[in-house]
Design an enzyme around this catalytic site. Structure first.
Site, short mmCIF file in Angstrom:
data_model
loop_
_atom_site.label_atom_id
_atom_site.label_comp_id
_atom_site.label_asym_id
_atom_site.label_seq_id
_atom_site.Cartn_x
_atom_site.Cartn_y
_atom_site.Cartn_z
N ARG A 1 0.77 -1.25 -0.05
CA ARG A 1 -0.07 -0.13 0.08
C ARG A 1 0.86 1.34 0.04
NH1 ARG A 1 -4.40 -0.01 4.42
NH2 ARG A 1 -2.37 -0.19 5.72
N GLY B 1 7.72 -1.14 -5.69
CA GLY B 1 6.95 -2.63 -5.37
C GLY B 1 7.79 -3.86 -5.69
N ASP B 2 8.58 -3.72 -6.96
CA ASP B 2 9.32 -4.85 -7.37
C ASP B 2 10.47 -5.08 -6.33
OD1 ASP B 2 7.97 -4.45 -9.52
OD2 ASP B 2 9.15 -3.27 -10.56
#
Length: 310
Positions: free
Chosen positions: A238, A269-270
């Site tokens: 998030r 995010g990766d």
């Protein structure tokens, strides 16, 4: 289904399946800085850095026979990533994308990828050897972007591989990364995702992507949906908010690290996914793994581009 406990005394073999593209980073003065990136490739690099010689990390894709593809392979090898299943297709090219960032560090992507070589990764004769090799890996990792770029035939073959791999006790990891522009319709994307989710052991999800694709009202609805599918470990990323985790019936809420100035959220995010996966495979619990993910992501978003210097 099994959660991602340590993989035993042997050196685990991890294959990440997807696409790397030529990356153009637009600077404030309008100039462009060229690099390479792609969601699963970003994760492969950060995972290889985190695991070191404790794991073998291979990348599975198709490239052209051009100088950009040559340079990609050279850099991946320099990161310790295995190239055994990187196909080189004569006369083809990799895809290309441009990152534009606003004053808050938020991204806008422009893509040129319709003829990218990866679209034939599993459909040409050379792909048969790759497909045959994948079920022997300990961990298979792919994303929603992987599903999109492989096309219908490639996705069908990937699903067959996932089913066989899980029969051999492989762990399947999925990052949802939903990009509407890559799909003919939302319904087509939904069908593709639903075809692979029953095979997934660890789902690394961006909440906004789940809401955009499936229309979930809130995080509880996402968890309920994945519980019905039977996914044993689900992580909701998030951004600057705490990530939420459900693992074998337990719930975890892990705050993100505060960053004073965000430069570029590309690969946040990766990188989180890479650090989380590396920690879980090394024996850490979900909460500690999420803290590792937040730490790495907080560093990545303070540097332009997808891959920060080692």
């Amino acid at each position: 289904m099994s959660t991602l406990s340590p993989l035993g005394p042997h050196t685990p073999r991890i294959a990440l399946i997807g696409e790397c593209m030529i990356e153009l980073q637009q600077r404030a003065d309008g100039s462009l800085q060229q690099s390479f990136g792609g969601d699963t490739l970003n994760t492969a690099v950060y995972l290889s850095r985190a695991m070191g010689d404790r794991a073998r990390v291979d990348y599975v894709t198709a490239l052209g026979d051009d100088s950009f593809s040559d340079e990609m392979c050279r850099r991946w090898a320099g990161e310790g990533i295995g190239l055994d299943w990187v196909q080189r297709l004569p006369g083809r090219l990799p895809g290309l994308y441009c990152i534009q960032t606003d004053a808050a560090g938020e991204r806008r992507f422009l893509y040129w990828r319709n003829e990218a070589a990866v679209r034939d990764c599993f459909t040409l004769p050379n792909g048969a050897a790759t497909l045959a090799a994948l079920p022997d890996y300990d961990v298979l990792y792919f994303s929603g972007i992987t599903l999109a770029v492989l096309g219908a035939q490639g996705r069908e073959r990937l699903v067959e591989v996932l089913a066989e791999a899980r029969q051999r006790d492989a762990r399947i990891v999925f990052d949802n990364n939903y990009r509407p522009r890559l799909w003919a319709s939302r319904e087509a994307a939904q069908a593709a995702y639903r075809s692979v989710l029953p095979h997934v052991d660890l789902a690394l999800l961006t909440v906004e992507d789940e809401q955009a694709l499936f229309g979930f009202a809130d995080c509880a609805a996402v968890f309920d949906a994945y519980a019905q599918v039977g996914t044993p470990e689900v992580v909701l990323k998030r951004g600057a908010e705490a990530c939420l985790i459900r693992c074998d019936g337990e719930a975890f809420d892990v705050p993100a690290q505060k960053v004073e100035r965000v430069i570029d959220t590309t690969a946040a995010g990766d990188s989180f996914s890479a650090a989380y996966l590396a920690s879980r495979l090394s024996g850490a619990g979900p909460a500690d793994a999420a803290e590792a993910g937040h730490r790495l992501a907080s560093r990545v978003i303070q540097v332009p581009g997808a891959l920060i210097p080692r």
